[in-house]
Design an enzyme around this catalytic site. Structure first.
Site, PDB file in Angstrom:
ATOM      1  N   GLU A 129      39.518  49.556  34.900  1.00  0.00           N
ATOM      2  CA  GLU A 129      38.778  48.909  35.777  1.00  0.00           C
ATOM      3  C   GLU A 129      37.421  49.188  35.826  1.00  0.00           C
ATOM      4  OE1 GLU A 129      40.813  49.433  39.738  1.00  0.00           O
ATOM      5  OE2 GLU A 129      42.255  47.936  39.601  1.00  0.00           O
ATOM      6  N   TYR A 160      46.469  42.678  43.606  1.00  0.00           N
ATOM      7  CA  TYR A 160      47.335  43.345  44.661  1.00  0.00           C
ATOM      8  C   TYR A 160      47.293  42.314  45.932  1.00  0.00           C
ATOM      9  CZ  TYR A 160      47.111  47.768  42.223  1.00  0.00           C
ATOM     10  OH  TYR A 160      47.298  48.786  41.099  1.00  0.00           O
ATOM     11  N   GLU A 170      48.463  45.899  36.028  1.00  0.00           N
ATOM     12  CA  GLU A 170      48.551  46.119  37.602  1.00  0.00           C
ATOM     13  C   GLU A 170      48.774  45.167  38.577  1.00  0.00           C
ATOM     14  OE1 GLU A 170      45.753  49.044  39.308  1.00  0.00           O
ATOM     15  OE2 GLU A 170      45.401  50.094  37.589  1.00  0.00           O
TER      16      GLU A 170
END
Ligand code: AHR
Length: 505
Positions: free
Chosen positions: A173, A244, A292
């Site tokens: 990231e 997410y 992720e």
């Protein structure tokens, strides 16, 4: 009652089912490692201190690959701190999670754990506070057979055979201002290119992942991918994607359609990568590592320690998931499968305790969260080729996406055995949906099993005391008519797998 139709034809394939779709992630975050996978003295621990109950659940989940050691953690990590005699390893401040890292668990322990769990390691190097020299030293330590100083150090530390790690993330990231050593796309792209070049000078055939965007909501989304790949296209194989999702302000309808964002994310990154490739006049394609993804209620649930409090393995990000969260996780897996032509690897973040399908208590039990079930069943039954299915379903209005389809589905077909698995979600919150599955081109099929995950209370959560009130249950409504069409009733807010068997090749 709503109704929808899915048409399945084995002639329309997307890509092979990739085992790499079923990866997860173990970060030094909260209790993922300490009292998660590793707890010497636990009643189920083996001689290495690995919790046997967690290993058994990881195997049951069908985990393929495990990304390690971070995450944000890796951007301040010195891998050397985690090797050699445990009593000599330093305690360090982990700036990412405001915790103390004891380094009792490091590279050798992780590699032994991957062996015990039967999973492939995906190792991340620190490109935040460190760079090329440390990355190639770690690679040499891990993979060089013998002779060099780092290889001999590994051997002296007890691993005579090289670890043979072939899958590597170039940082984590780096687009995020929260990341230690955060960089611009050009700065990071050059560093990724140099690091990849150096690593390939020792082992040319590694699979290397450059950092993409931390979410599709980042202001730099799209530009980041383009600029990074303009710098390192020839040196890397994959670009990462992270996403997410969570139910916010009671807006269940938008939340249930989260996979729409994942589809958009993949399409945008693939198009951007292809545009960079086209400008370079190359036939090489960069694919995606969705390394992720999950549901995460982080801002609501737990607070980072502050000030002088640097605890060891605090309870961080220990989200307790609902049935609706599990339906979304199942839908995100549908999206990952549907996009298997471009998504070559994925890691659900994370495996234990920190935003995880498996929970543990120190000295106590381990149990399955709601989100465990769709992952385990998808990993178990997705086999052969992913099929491109046509879904004809009503749409519903929601705040985030405007309009979303009520039913989402994907199918897989194993020509060798004749096995077909249809994975479907009903996003309707008000009523069941009758789903007709038109198995055009498949011929006669029998229903092997239909399993549905749903509950009247969509916010029911599994706990240590009660992890089993809601489990995937047989769906007796699944029948194949004389016209060869399968009909099944999907309850409101549900995830299902329909297992069928047709003729083997
Ligand atoms: O998975 C938790 C964190 O989310 C990771 O450390 C980071 O990469 C992401 O922001």
């Amino acid at each position: 009652m709503h109704s929808a139709t899915v048409v399945i034809d084995p002639a329309f394939t997307v890509a092979p089912v990739r085992r790499g779709t079923f990866g997860t992630f173990v970060e030094h975050l909260g209790r993922c490692v300490y009292t998660g996978i590793y707890e010497p003295g636990h009643p189920t621990a083996d001689a290495d201190g690995f919790r046997g109950d967690v290993l058994a659940l990881a195997r049951e989940m069908g985990v393929s690959t495990v990304r390690y050691p971070g995450g944000n953690f890796v951007s301040g990590y010195n891998w050397e701190d985690g090797v050699g005699p445990v009593e000599d390893r330093p305690e360090r401040l982990d700036l990412a999670w405001h915790s103390t890292e004891t380094n009792a668990f490091g590279l050798h322990e992780f590699m032994a754990w991957t062996k015990a769990a039967g999973v492939e390691p995906m190792m991340a190097v620190n490109l935040g506070t460190r760079g090329l020299p440390e990355a190639i030293e770690l690679l040499e330590y891990a993979n060089q057979r013998r002779g060099s100083a780092r290889a001999e150090q590994r051997r002296a530390n007890g691993a005579d055979e090289p670890f043979g790690i072939s899958f590597w993330c170039l940082g984590n990231e780096m687009d995020g201002p929260w990341q230690l050593g955060h960089k611009t796309a050009r700065e990071y792209g050059r560093l990724a290119a140099e690091t990849a070049r150096g690593m390939r000078q020792i082992f040319p055939d590694l699979t290397l992942v450059a950092c993409g965007s931390s979410s599709s909501g980042m202001p730099t989304f799209g530009t980041w991918e383009r600029e990074v790949l303009e710098e390192c296209y020839d040196q890397v194989d994959l670009i990462s994607a992270h996403a997410y999702y969570r139910e916010q302000d009671g807006d269940l309808g938008s939340f249930l359609a989260s996979a729409q964002d994942m589809d958009h994310f993949v399409a945008t990154v693939a198009a951007t990568a292809d545009a960079v490739g086209a400008a370079r006049k190359t036939s090489k394609r960069i694919n995606i590592s969705f390394d992720e993804w999950n549901v995460w209620y982080h801002e609501d649930e737990s607070k980072l320690p502050k000030g002088e409090d640097w605890p060891v393995a605090p309870r961080l990000e220990e989200d307790v998931y609902t049935v609706a969260d599990a339906v979304v996780v199942g839908n995100l897996l549908i999206s990952l499968l549907r996009n298997s032509d471009r998504v070559h690897s994925a890691s659900q973040a994370q495996l234990v305790n920190a935003l995880a399908p498996i929970m543990t208590e120190p000295g106590g039990p381990a149990w399955r969260q709601t989100t465990f079930h769709p992952f385990a069943l998808t990993s178990r039954y997705a086999r052969g080729e992913v099929l491109r299915v046509a879904v004809d379903a009503p749409t519903y209005e929601n705040k985030r996406f405007g309009s979303s389809v009520l039913v989402d589905a994907v199918a897989t077909h194993d020509a060798a055995t004749g096995d077909i698995a249809v994975f479907a979600v009903n996003r309707a919150v008000d009523a069941p949906t009758t789903l007709r599955v038109d198995l055009r081109g498949v011929g006669a099929v029998e229903v092997v099993e239909a399993l549905t995950y749903a509950h009247d209370d969509v916010h029911w959560r599994a706990t240590q005391e009660d992890a089993e009130t809601v489990l995937p249950r047989a769906n007796a409504s699944a029948t194949v008519g004389s016209d060869g069409v399968l009909t099944v009733e999907l309850p409101a807010v549900s995830w299902s797998v329909l297992r069928l068997r047709g003729a083997a090749a």
